[in-house]
Design a protein around this motif. Sequence first.
Motif, PDB file in Angstrom:
ATOM      1  N   ARG A 227       0.991  -1.651   0.289  1.00 28.51           N
ATOM      2  CA  ARG A 227       0.030  -0.133   0.325  1.00 28.51           C
ATOM      3  C   ARG A 227       0.977   1.040  -0.284  1.00 28.51           C
ATOM      4  N   ALA A 228       1.725   0.973   1.033  1.00 20.45           N
ATOM      5  CA  ALA A 228       2.888   2.531   1.285  1.00 20.45           C
ATOM      6  C   ALA A 228       3.635   2.092   0.254  1.00 20.45           C
ATOM      7  N   ASP A 229       4.551   3.265  -0.896  1.00 17.66           N
ATOM      8  CA  ASP A 229       6.226   3.239  -1.651  1.00 17.66           C
ATOM      9  C   ASP A 229       6.747   2.717  -0.713  1.00 17.66           C
ATOM     10  N   THR A 230       7.353   1.354  -1.175  1.00 19.41           N
ATOM     11  CA  THR A 230       8.607   0.943  -0.632  1.00 19.41           C
ATOM     12  C   THR A 230      10.347   0.839  -1.361  1.00 19.41           C
ATOM     13  N   PRO A 231      10.766   1.540  -1.579  1.00 19.54           N
ATOM     14  CA  PRO A 231      12.191   1.985  -2.200  1.00 19.54           C
ATOM     15  C   PRO A 231      12.313   0.279  -2.080  1.00 19.54           C
ATOM     16  N   ALA A 232      13.653  -0.365  -2.800  1.00 19.45           N
ATOM     17  CA  ALA A 232      14.169  -1.404  -2.469  1.00 19.45           C
ATOM     18  C   ALA A 232      15.524  -0.824  -3.333  1.00 19.45           C
ATOM     19  N   LEU A 233      16.299  -1.293  -2.110  1.00 21.93           N
ATOM     20  CA  LEU A 233      17.914  -0.348  -2.542  1.00 21.93           C
ATOM     21  C   LEU A 233      18.125  -2.451  -2.990  1.00 21.93           C
ATOM     22  N   LEU A 234      18.972  -2.376  -4.571  1.00 20.31           N
ATOM     23  CA  LEU A 234      19.819  -3.628  -4.799  1.00 20.31           C
ATOM     24  C   LEU A 234      21.406  -3.349  -5.091  1.00 20.31           C
ATOM     25  N   GLY A 235      21.932  -4.232  -3.464  1.00 17.31           N
ATOM     26  CA  GLY A 235      23.082  -4.077  -2.906  1.00 17.31           C
ATOM     27  C   GLY A 235      23.496  -5.039  -1.763  1.00 17.31           C
ATOM     28  N   ASP A 236      24.821  -4.947  -1.547  1.00 16.92           N
ATOM     29  CA  ASP A 236      25.306  -5.927  -0.577  1.00 16.92           C
ATOM     30  C   ASP A 236      24.964  -5.319   0.810  1.00 16.92           C
ATOM     31  N   ALA A 237      24.202  -5.897   1.410  1.00 16.88           N
ATOM     32  CA  ALA A 237      23.933  -4.927   3.096  1.00 16.88           C
ATOM     33  C   ALA A 237      25.314  -4.868   3.907  1.00 16.88           C
ATOM     34  N   ARG A 238      26.670  -5.877   3.540  1.00 22.82           N
ATOM     35  CA  ARG A 238      27.809  -5.316   4.333  1.00 22.82           C
ATOM     36  C   ARG A 238      28.690  -4.237   4.048  1.00 22.82           C
ATOM     37  N   ASP A 239      27.966  -3.431   2.408  1.00 20.17           N
ATOM     38  CA  ASP A 239      28.695  -2.504   2.270  1.00 20.17           C
ATOM     39  C   ASP A 239      28.133  -1.552   3.227  1.00 20.17           C
ATOM     40  N   THR A 240      28.561  -0.563   3.937  1.00 16.89           N
ATOM     41  CA  THR A 240      28.161   0.226   4.704  1.00 16.89           C
ATOM     42  C   THR A 240      27.783   1.575   4.130  1.00 16.89           C
ATOM     43  N   ARG A 241      28.416   1.705   3.192  1.00 20.73           N
ATOM     44  CA  ARG A 241      27.350   2.481   2.668  1.00 20.73           C
ATOM     45  C   ARG A 241      25.472   2.205   2.109  1.00 20.73           C
ATOM     46  N   ASN A 242      25.901   1.808   1.785  1.00 23.66           N
ATOM     47  CA  ASN A 242      24.245   0.693   0.905  1.00 23.66           C
ATOM     48  C   ASN A 242      23.333   1.230   2.759  1.00 23.66           C
ATOM     49  N   LEU A 243      23.830   0.733   3.548  1.00 22.17           N
ATOM     50  CA  LEU A 243      23.056   0.839   3.976  1.00 22.17           C
ATOM     51  C   LEU A 243      22.732   2.242   4.887  1.00 22.17           C
ATOM     52  N   VAL A 244      23.816   3.057   4.923  1.00 20.59           N
ATOM     53  CA  VAL A 244      23.107   4.302   4.903  1.00 20.59           C
ATOM     54  C   VAL A 244      22.146   4.738   4.066  1.00 20.59           C
ATOM     55  N   LEU A 245      22.495   4.769   2.655  1.00 20.39           N
ATOM     56  CA  LEU A 245      21.664   4.489   1.560  1.00 20.39           C
ATOM     57  C   LEU A 245      20.530   4.116   2.112  1.00 20.39           C
ATOM     58  N   ALA A 246      20.004   3.540   2.453  1.00 19.16           N
ATOM     59  CA  ALA A 246      18.834   2.745   3.028  1.00 19.16           C
ATOM     60  C   ALA A 246      18.672   3.235   3.998  1.00 19.16           C
ATOM     61  N   GLY A 247      18.756   4.115   4.610  1.00 19.05           N
ATOM     62  CA  GLY A 247      18.075   5.011   5.627  1.00 19.05           C
ATOM     63  C   GLY A 247      18.885   5.242   6.845  1.00 19.05           C
ATOM     64  N   LEU A 248      20.002   4.480   6.739  1.00 19.66           N
ATOM     65  CA  LEU A 248      20.590   3.826   8.419  1.00 19.66           C
ATOM     66  C   LEU A 248      20.972   5.286   9.638  1.00 19.66           C
ATOM     67  N   ALA A 249      20.904   6.516   8.834  1.00 26.43           N
ATOM     68  CA  ALA A 249      21.197   7.547   9.513  1.00 26.43           C
ATOM     69  C   ALA A 249      20.378   8.432   9.143  1.00 26.43           C
ATOM     70  N   HIS A 250      18.998   8.069   8.873  1.00 28.06           N
ATOM     71  CA  HIS A 250      18.285   8.538   8.063  1.00 28.06           C
ATOM     72  C   HIS A 250      17.534   9.372  10.056  1.00 28.06           C
ATOM     73  N   PRO A 251      17.129  10.426  10.676  1.00 24.64           N
ATOM     74  CA  PRO A 251      16.750  10.540  12.232  1.00 24.64           C
ATOM     75  C   PRO A 251      15.375   9.892  12.377  1.00 24.64           C
ATOM     76  N   GLN A 252      14.675   9.400  11.156  1.00 26.60           N
ATOM     77  CA  GLN A 252      13.255   8.219  11.793  1.00 26.60           C
ATOM     78  C   GLN A 252      13.423   6.686  11.262  1.00 26.60           C
ATOM     79  N   CYS A 253      14.375   6.843  11.318  1.00 32.97           N
ATOM     80  CA  CYS A 253      14.789   5.034  11.014  1.00 32.97           C
ATOM     81  C   CYS A 253      15.023   4.691  12.620  1.00 32.97           C
TER      82      CYS A 253
END
Lengths: 128, 593
Positions: free
Chosen positions: B207-233
């Motif tokens: 129902r909600a718009d769900t972003p999906a990131l293609l990438g290895d989660a072991r790469d910290t940059r991918n996690l950050v891109l997926a919102g790890l540093a986001h205040p709402q995470c």
Amino acid sequence: MNLEKVIFGFFVLLAATLNFGFFVGDMGDPHMHNIYELFAAVVVNLIATVLKFGDRTQIGAVHLATSLVASLQLIAASVMWTWANQVSSAGLTHGAMAGVVSMSAGALLANLVSVVLLVVETVSFQRR
Amino acid sequence: MTNPLIVAWHRMVGGQDASKDVESVPPRTASLVSDEAGQPEAAVLLVLRRLRVPIILVICIFSASVVGLSIIPGKNADGQVIHLSLFDSFYFISYTATTIGFTEINGELTTAQRMWVTLSIYLSVLGWAYGIGSLLALARDESFRRTLARRHVARKVRHFAEPFLILVGYGSTTKGIARTLDAMGRRFVVVDTHDARVSSVDLDGYRADTPALLGDARDTRNLVLAGLAHPQCEGVLALAGDDKVNLDVTMTTALLRPGLRIIAGTTSREMAGRMQSYADCDVVNHLDRFGDHLRILLRSPAAYRLMVWLTSAPGTPLLERRPRPAGGRWVVCGNGPFATELKSDLHAEGVEVTVVGTEDGHRLEEADLETAFAFVAASADDTTNVWLLESARRVNPRLFTVALEHRLSNVPLFQALDVDFGMTPPEIMSIEVMARLASPTLMRLLPQIPHLGDQWSVAMTDRLVERCGRRKPDLWRIHLDDEFARWVQPWLQGDGIPLGDLLRDPLDRDTSLAMVALALIRGGEALPGPSDDEVLRPGDELLIAAGTPARRMLEATLSDPVTAAYVMENRVVPSTWVWRKLSRRGSGLGAAR
């Protein structure tokens, strides 16, 4: 020797020299300023601008900015010339020509900054 | 000629705008984010760099055509030799070279001019074709598309204004959880390494718009891109199929965002220990939890049924009641840590267990199945499990059969075999994770349910069905504090409010709202299933099951003084200032405050 650097330097310098060539001479005298030289300056400046696309460094960004300024000023100068020559009833007067040339003088300043940046970049590159 | 420039400029300005938002992140991740902010811009730079040669070519062809046309002599109507001015030829070439075509200017062109124009038309078409071709080639370029997709995800994540979770891994386990979360109205971002899985996020129709990131989660940059540093995470679910990935994600999250909610899946005790040494995280081991589920089922089928229902998605129908398994000897057929784990779980429940290996069929006969009560097929693959169940049934058809089902696609096989109790890892994980995510209050209540006895669970389930229907109601928590329950504070601070009074219908106080209080939390202790006479005090929390209409009604009681006075004391209080003044003077009855 890097061919890319040669081409880049060539166009940046040629943009500045053509611009200077058009600018030099009595400001209000149309005979002192060749319109084809202005045209060439516009074209070479546009090419120099495109060559500066895609550089991620800080100096690359300033390079692009100076080229954009120079191109805009030269295009403005050529529009002014066309207006005076073909639209205005007074024709290419002393004052109109002075306006065109002072526009190109502004572009020349931007082109000189561009050349200075090129020199700075080259010098700092050799030091490394 | 100007179009690519304008586009490029817009892109550049847009890119710079996008990188402005990163200042509001916690300092520990700030450096990572500023690195990452530059990454999406790479798309623009790539376009510009690739298009450099085509644009320069177009400029050259164009300017050569303009100059050439103005040099070649033409004739005017009187036959005099004239030259087109630079502007006239620029104008002419502009509409000719862009294939717009118009008319010849200044009367007719001479043959020499026409020859030149013909040449410039072909040259400029060549230039444009090259430019557009390079642009199209770039658009089809795999790495370019990936960069654009990442940029798209990064933008969507940056603009999240509500709390969201990061789901690492998008296999069958995570899909189930994602569906439940979506039904509960929670937002999440998916990270997975498989292209097919990532693109299936769009097809799954959340129902909600769900972003999906293609990438290895072991790469910290991918996690950050997926919102790890986001205040709402608000949390990270590390549920990839690979334990190492889960450990890595747990570690990264614990180091970059200490205190963030982490739920990690694993199948090994060692990994669970390592994960917990990094962070105070919830580690779910589905092999281990299978035994726990079985224990709860053995102790009280009604409690098990209630727990599964409470942790399912809103709207899930209630399962049928299971009979309580009778006592007797259990036979567990399987190898490795799972069988041992199960054996110790069953032992703890006071059950006699025989464990046999699965190496060859003859061993099954040693287990003495004729006298056993239950049989657990616990080998490492579904085919063997089906075969084991068949052979066991042949020896003793009355066996209570339990199966560990490994793949969702094989569930129909087990259903056809009529297995008494079977679960797949995705089901177990879904129940476990949702119990932890749904609400912290529910998590306090759940562990108590098996200890309250079969009767309590049966009564609670009946009450839920009677008041809220056979589909799972929404669960929510109300806090009777100054802010949320302001207008019932006078009563709360006085003698307290009996729960039954609070849950009266504001439209007709003689009837109750269609809701059930599952638990009362006071001073950190959860009191399960409070009765209607239970007196509520300020600061109490209630875990309530109800549909949205009933929920609105209760909120009206808590937040509106007129409603509160009616519900509490059957008193109609004037709602306007003038009438309140008048009635206070006349009868001495004031408003609630």
